[in-house]
Design a protein around this motif. Structure first.
Motif, PDB file in Angstrom:
ATOM      1  N   LYS A   3      66.385  84.056 150.255  1.00 19.72           N
ATOM      2  CA  LYS A   3      65.244  83.171 150.046  1.00 19.72           C
ATOM      3  C   LYS A   3      65.172  82.137 151.168  1.00 19.72           C
ATOM      4  O   LYS A   3      66.150  81.920 151.885  1.00 19.72           O
ATOM      5  CB  LYS A   3      65.347  82.454 148.697  1.00 19.72           C
ATOM      6  CG  LYS A   3      65.289  83.393 147.499  1.00 19.72           C
ATOM      7  CD  LYS A   3      65.299  82.618 146.202  1.00 19.72           C
ATOM      8  CE  LYS A   3      65.215  83.550 144.995  1.00 19.72           C
ATOM      9  NZ  LYS A   3      65.217  82.789 143.718  1.00 19.72           N
ATOM     10  N   ALA A   4      64.022  81.493 151.282  1.00 19.46           N
ATOM     11  CA  ALA A   4      63.867  80.460 152.301  1.00 19.46           C
ATOM     12  C   ALA A   4      64.698  79.235 151.939  1.00 19.46           C
ATOM     13  O   ALA A   4      64.803  78.864 150.764  1.00 19.46           O
ATOM     14  CB  ALA A   4      62.388  80.070 152.432  1.00 19.46           C
ATOM     15  N   ALA A   8      65.439  74.982 159.073  1.00 21.10           N
ATOM     16  CA  ALA A   8      65.055  76.388 158.862  1.00 21.10           C
ATOM     17  C   ALA A   8      65.286  77.198 160.135  1.00 21.10           C
ATOM     18  O   ALA A   8      65.778  78.335 160.091  1.00 21.10           O
ATOM     19  CB  ALA A   8      63.596  76.461 158.423  1.00 21.10           C
ATOM     20  N   THR A  25      67.979  80.363 160.729  1.00 19.28           N
ATOM     21  CA  THR A  25      67.567  81.643 161.310  1.00 19.28           C
ATOM     22  C   THR A  25      68.473  82.021 162.480  1.00 19.28           C
ATOM     23  O   THR A  25      68.827  83.193 162.665  1.00 19.28           O
ATOM     24  CB  THR A  25      66.106  81.570 161.779  1.00 19.28           C
ATOM     25  OG1 THR A  25      65.260  81.291 160.659  1.00 19.28           O
ATOM     26  CG2 THR A  25      65.671  82.879 162.425  1.00 19.28           C
TER      27      THR A  25
END
Length: 218
Positions: A138-139, A156, A160
């Protein structure tokens, strides 16, 4: 009259059997509870704390111990202002305070009864910062920040670029970074999870700690 006497005797016998069953169940419960308390008092955390110069508490009421110096109880996030009912050990690992907790989590079974399952939580101390939540698949989220905040976008992008830290549940809040799993804590999973969290804390962008006003994770 004989029939009445027989009925009375049957009732007395029935009551006696019920009393015997209740007494037996109570005895089994008491022995089980006593054994559980003894096991908690002699939990492997106790010897581990002695080896590492740490602090141990069994979670047994009446047992005296210092409270943990940091951390929260999962999953509620309630700060550990006093020692919890859970069994815990606090020690230093790679020059950071680490807290290990053995707990039992209630859950409702398909038969509508509530049961307990063993869980463990590992935490390392970090500076104060906005809440950060990582869930595999999930984010990443930062619930206390405004939507589309600059810091959340930076974190975020960092996640990544560092997919290793997206592989397990992690919450950073209240001056701790924590992860957890099913089953009791072992030396192996406590050390592995502590290493994982220390690596995470040392890899996270400095902007996270600056925004929280903290300066040191030790």
């Amino acid at each position: 009259m004989q029939l009445a006497g027989g009925s009375t005797g049957a009732v007395i016998l029935g009551i006696a059997l019920v009393v015997v069953v209740i007494a037996a169940v109570a005895g089994l419960w008491w022995r089980s509870r006593t054994k559980s308390l003894e096991n908690r008092k002699e939990h492997w955390f106790k010897a581990f704390a002695a080896e590492r110069g740490g602090t141990f508490h069994s979670g047994v009421p009446g047992e005296e111990s210092a409270a943990p110096t940091f951390g929260v109880v999962h999953p509620t996030g309630r700060p550990l202002t006093d020692w919890p009912r859970e069994t815990w050990v606090e020690f230093r690992h790679r020059d950071r305070p680490v807290l290990g907790i053995d707990d039992q989590e209630p859950y409702r079974h398909f038969d509508d009864h509530t049961y307990l399952r063993d869980t463990h939580v590992t935490q390392v101390r970090v500076p104060e910062c906005p809440e950060l939540r990582i869930v595999p698949g999930k984010a990443m989220t930062m619930p206390t920040l405004p939507p589309d905040s600059r810091l959340e976008g930076e974190l975020a992008r960092w996640l990544t670029a560092n997919p290793r830290f997206a592989q397990r549940d992690v919450v950073v809040e209240h001056g701790s970074a924590r992860t957890w799993g099913q089953g009791c804590a072992t030396r192996q999973n406590l050390a592995a999870e502590a290493d994982y969290l220390v690596d995470l804390a040392e890899s996270l962008p400095a902007a996270l700690w600056v925004s929280g006003g903290g300066t040191s994770g030790a």
